[in-house]
Design an enzyme around this catalytic site. Structure first.
Site, PDB file in Angstrom:
ATOM      1  N   HIS A  67      -7.039   7.360  10.244  1.00 58.64           N
ATOM      2  CA  HIS A  67      -7.366   8.615  10.922  1.00 58.64           C
ATOM      3  C   HIS A  67      -6.616   9.804  10.317  1.00 58.64           C
ATOM      4  O   HIS A  67      -6.865  10.952  10.689  1.00 58.64           O
ATOM      5  CB  HIS A  67      -7.135   8.512  12.432  1.00 58.64           C
ATOM      6  CG  HIS A  67      -5.702   8.524  12.849  1.00 58.64           C
ATOM      7  ND1 HIS A  67      -5.021   7.380  13.221  1.00 58.64           N
ATOM      8  CD2 HIS A  67      -4.812   9.531  12.963  1.00 58.64           C
ATOM      9  CE1 HIS A  67      -3.785   7.697  13.547  1.00 58.64           C
ATOM     10  NE2 HIS A  67      -3.634   9.009  13.408  1.00 58.64           N
ATOM     11  N   ASP A 110      -7.218   0.706  11.573  1.00 54.66           N
ATOM     12  CA  ASP A 110      -6.770   2.072  11.273  1.00 54.66           C
ATOM     13  C   ASP A 110      -5.766   2.051  10.123  1.00 54.66           C
ATOM     14  O   ASP A 110      -4.569   2.251  10.299  1.00 54.66           O
ATOM     15  CB  ASP A 110      -6.149   2.676  12.545  1.00 54.66           C
ATOM     16  CG  ASP A 110      -5.856   4.157  12.413  1.00 54.66           C
ATOM     17  OD1 ASP A 110      -6.322   4.777  11.440  1.00 54.66           O
ATOM     18  OD2 ASP A 110      -5.141   4.692  13.289  1.00 54.66           O
ATOM     19  N   GLY A 200       6.426   7.422  16.931  1.00 51.74           N
ATOM     20  CA  GLY A 200       6.307   7.662  15.504  1.00 51.74           C
ATOM     21  C   GLY A 200       5.229   8.640  15.104  1.00 51.74           C
ATOM     22  O   GLY A 200       4.393   9.041  15.885  1.00 51.74           O
ATOM     23  N   SER A 202       1.849   9.468  13.049  1.00 53.38           N
ATOM     24  CA  SER A 202       0.683   8.714  12.588  1.00 53.38           C
ATOM     25  C   SER A 202       0.854   8.300  11.131  1.00 53.38           C
ATOM     26  O   SER A 202       1.277   9.086  10.285  1.00 53.38           O
ATOM     27  CB  SER A 202      -0.571   9.583  12.701  1.00 53.38           C
ATOM     28  OG  SER A 202      -0.991   9.698  14.026  1.00 53.38           O
ATOM     29  N   GLY A 203       0.499   7.051  10.847  1.00 55.48           N
ATOM     30  CA  GLY A 203       0.549   6.556   9.482  1.00 55.48           C
ATOM     31  C   GLY A 203       1.899   6.070   9.031  1.00 55.48           C
ATOM     32  O   GLY A 203       2.021   5.443   7.977  1.00 55.48           O
TER      33      GLY A 203
END
Length: 245
Positions: A67, A110, A200, A202-203
């Site tokens: 995403h 994801d 956290g 994202s990613g």
């Protein structure tokens, strides 16, 4: 009766999904990381600034969340994003490899692989984080570290890397919050204090016992958060990297 249960489950999933959001800039109750103590972590820069994190798994490969797909520039070796540090390596992305089964509604699968324009120079500031050696689940209660840049409290931002610890939830307990949790996902958070946790950026990586086991993915406003389970994707990661030498 079976059909009714299925309908109720679908309604539950649909209702819950509308309140989901990608986890972005939510290092809540953490602390500033020792500079360059997480040399595998990457900051992903787009035209709108920094939004996602990632992590280096090979000299020319970074993993992040699907995403986070955008026109990305990768910054390695950073601690303070407001400072041009000598340790930083800024590298463009040559190719994007989003998992073909990524679902934007449920956030399943994801995960996104970024092939960099050139290999990163490995040194004390920039290192590779090991991938799991098997596809098994982590035991519930395993302590893991997550780190990222961004909000460290409501309305309070920092350009410096912050970190905190979370514990792995059992699948049974996690499905009480996310009924659609699948084998490609793993769940973690703080069992004790809702405010003393980090979900956290994202990613970003969730690292347990020195090995990366999760990619920060999605969640509600309070723990637990859900992560793409790296061990599940090992065959796909290997296939993508080998087919794009």
């Amino acid at each position: 009766m079976g059909n009714l249960r299925n309908v109720l489950l679908l309604l539950t999933v649909s209702f819950s999904s509308t309140h989901l959001h990608p986890l972005r800039s939510q290092i809540i109750g953490g602390h500033e990381a020792k500079p360059h103590s997480r040399p595998y972590i990457a900051a992903l820069k787009t035209g709108r600034g920094y939004g996602c994190g990632g992590f280096l798994v090979a000299p020319q490969w970074v993993i992040t969340a699907a995403h986070c797909m955008n026109d990305i520039t990768v910054v390695l070796g950073a601690h303070d994003l407001n400072v041009i540090e000598d340790s930083q390596q800024v590298i463009g992305v040559r190719s994007y490899h989003k998992h073909p089964e990524y679902n934007r509604e449920s956030y399943s699968h994801d995960i996104l692989l970024l092939k960099l324009e050139f290999k990163a120079t490995l040194n004390k500031y920039v290192q590779i984080v090991p991938l799991p050696k098997s596809g098994g689940d982590l035991p519930a209660g395993t302590s893991c570290n997550i780190a990222g840049w961004g909000m460290i409290d409501e309305g309070k931002a920092t350009p410096r890397l912050f970190e905190t610890n979370v514990d792995i939830y059992s699948r049974r307990k996690c499905r009480m919050v996310y009924p659609w949790l699948d084998d490609a996902m793993i769940c973690a958070g703080s069992h004790k204090q809702l405010l003393d946790t980090s979900q956290g950026d994202s990613g970003g990586p969730m690292v347990c016992n020195g090995v990366v086991h999760g990619v920060v993915s999605f969640g509600y406003d309070s723990p637990p958060g859900v992560y793409a389970r790296v061990a599940y994707f090992l065959p796909w990661i290997q296939k993508v990297m080998e087919s794009n030498p």
